[in-house]
Design an enzyme around this catalytic site. Structure first.
Site, PDB file in Angstrom:
ATOM      1  N   SER A 180       0.830  -1.207   0.000  1.00 37.28           N
ATOM      2  CA  SER A 180       0.000   0.000   0.000  1.00 37.28           C
ATOM      3  C   SER A 180       0.868   1.261   0.000  1.00 37.28           C
ATOM      4  CB  SER A 180      -0.907  -0.002   1.228  1.00 37.28           C
ATOM      5  OG  SER A 180      -1.517   1.262   1.353  1.00 37.28           O
ATOM      6  N   HIS A 216      -7.787   0.352  -5.018  1.00 34.57           N
ATOM      7  CA  HIS A 216      -8.816   0.290  -3.975  1.00 34.57           C
ATOM      8  C   HIS A 216      -9.575   1.616  -3.995  1.00 34.57           C
ATOM      9  CE1 HIS A 216      -9.696  -0.124   0.660  1.00 34.57           C
ATOM     10  NE2 HIS A 216     -10.783  -0.146  -0.078  1.00 34.57           N
ATOM     11  N   MET A 225     -11.973   4.059  -2.703  1.00 32.61           N
ATOM     12  CA  MET A 225     -12.773   4.501  -1.545  1.00 32.61           C
ATOM     13  C   MET A 225     -13.429   5.811  -1.951  1.00 32.61           C
ATOM     14  SD  MET A 225     -10.076   3.456   1.431  1.00 32.61           S
ATOM     15  CE  MET A 225      -8.714   3.414   0.283  1.00 32.61           C
ATOM     16  N   MET A 280      -8.918   7.896  -2.499  1.00 32.41           N
ATOM     17  CA  MET A 280      -9.897   8.457  -1.549  1.00 32.41           C
ATOM     18  C   MET A 280     -10.386   9.803  -2.084  1.00 32.41           C
ATOM     19  SD  MET A 280      -8.001   7.717   2.054  1.00 32.41           S
ATOM     20  CE  MET A 280      -7.170   6.155   2.388  1.00 32.41           C
ATOM     21  N   HIS A 315      -0.678  -1.699  -4.137  1.00 38.61           N
ATOM     22  CA  HIS A 315      -2.046  -1.356  -3.710  1.00 38.61           C
ATOM     23  C   HIS A 315      -2.155   0.170  -3.729  1.00 38.61           C
ATOM     24  CE1 HIS A 315      -5.765  -2.207  -1.412  1.00 38.61           C
ATOM     25  NE2 HIS A 315      -5.485  -1.123  -0.723  1.00 38.61           N
ATOM     26  N   MET A 375     -12.042  -5.490   4.810  1.00 39.67           N
ATOM     27  CA  MET A 375     -11.265  -4.453   5.506  1.00 39.67           C
ATOM     28  C   MET A 375     -11.009  -4.896   6.951  1.00 39.67           C
ATOM     29  SD  MET A 375     -10.588  -2.033   3.358  1.00 39.67           S
ATOM     30  CE  MET A 375      -9.795  -0.954   4.544  1.00 39.67           C
ATOM     31  N   ASP A 400      -4.502   3.270  -3.030  1.00 39.76           N
ATOM     32  CA  ASP A 400      -5.687   3.695  -2.276  1.00 39.76           C
ATOM     33  C   ASP A 400      -6.209   5.035  -2.793  1.00 39.76           C
ATOM     34  OD1 ASP A 400      -6.107   1.690  -0.151  1.00 39.76           O
ATOM     35  OD2 ASP A 400      -4.077   2.262   0.460  1.00 39.76           O
ATOM     36  N   ASP A 404      -6.971  -5.962   4.303  1.00 44.68           N
ATOM     37  CA  ASP A 404      -6.330  -4.644   4.170  1.00 44.68           C
ATOM     38  C   ASP A 404      -6.460  -3.880   5.476  1.00 44.68           C
ATOM     39  OD1 ASP A 404      -5.344  -2.208   3.280  1.00 44.68           O
ATOM     40  OD2 ASP A 404      -7.047  -1.773   1.967  1.00 44.68           O
TER      41      ASP A 404
END
Ligand code: DX5
Ligand code: ZN
Length: 220
Positions: free
Chosen positions: A12, A70, A72, A41, A37, A141, A39, A180
């Protein structure tokens, strides 16, 4: 038939030194990490805003490692198109987001990527069941999404086991299960024992002196 799954690691970037992203990706390559990974957001689904497809497009130029995106975000449908163009290999959307989950999973496949659905800690395993026929992976999660560096929620392990059992009993034994949040050598062992085979790690990997050794320890 129970299939023994290959254990994969996914680093990540959120917990890496973002001012030196190229170096950090190189460290992952030499440590033998399987995926990056990423992320994403949006400041709505979660509080923070991180990075989006233009950043992915740049990093893709410097590495052959596959990217595990991922999302979000609330508006996943729009992001899927952008991340496909930027070269993503795998996209995870949240079951709790406001998008049309089945349609988004279908679209991810139409665009030639692997598709996955994520569930937050308060979301029951059965919420993922209906989506499994359309998924290559389910992400459980093990922290509340939003921040790196949080503690591993061990009470999510029965949920991982429940999803593994459901998949195996219903003809989806190829399904990957990713965990994760708060993954280190100790918690990775618990996650593997519960049936997870894709391990996201940020703080533990990027904070380690010997990333190669830690990556091997995560795989067990
Ligand atoms: C949290 C993110 C995680 C996080 C993992 O919202 O989805 O990917 O960066 O980081 P660590 O390994 O530090 O918990
Ligand atoms: Zn993540």
């Amino acid at each position: 038939m129970i299939v023994t799954k290959q254990i994969l690691t996914s680093a990540s970037l959120l917990s890496s030194d973002l001012a030196n992203m190229e170096n950090e990706v190189r460290r992952c390559e030499s440590a033998g990490v399987d995926m990056i990974h990423f992320d994403v957001m949006d400041g709505r689904f979660v509080e923070q805003i991180t990075y989006g497809s233009p950043v992915l497009k740049c990093v893709k130029k410097i590495t052959g490692l596959p990217f595990d995106i991922h999302l979000m975000v609330e508006d996943a449908a729009r992001q899927i198109e952008l991340f496909a163009k930027a070269g993503a290999e795998l996209i995870t959307i949240h079951a709790e987001s406001s998008c049309d989950v089945p349609r988004c999973l279908e679209r991810i496949h139409e665009l030639g990527m692997k598709a996955s659905v994520a569930i937050k800690p308060n979301t029951p395993a059965k919420r993922a069941f209906d989506f499994i026929p359309q998924c290559d992976m389910v992400l459980v999660m093990t922290v509340e999404p939003g921040y790196g560096g949080q503690g591993f929620m061990e009470d999510m392990m029965p949920k991982v086991a429940e999803i593994r059992r459901y998949a195996d009993e219903n003809g989806f034994s190829e399904l990957d299960i990713e965990v994760d949040g708060g993954i280190n050598a100790r918690t990775a062992a618990k996650a593997r024992a519960a049936g997870a085979n894709v391990l996201v790690a940020g703080t533990s990997l990027f904070g380690s002196e010997d990333m190669r050794a830690l990556n091997a320890a995560l795989k067990g």
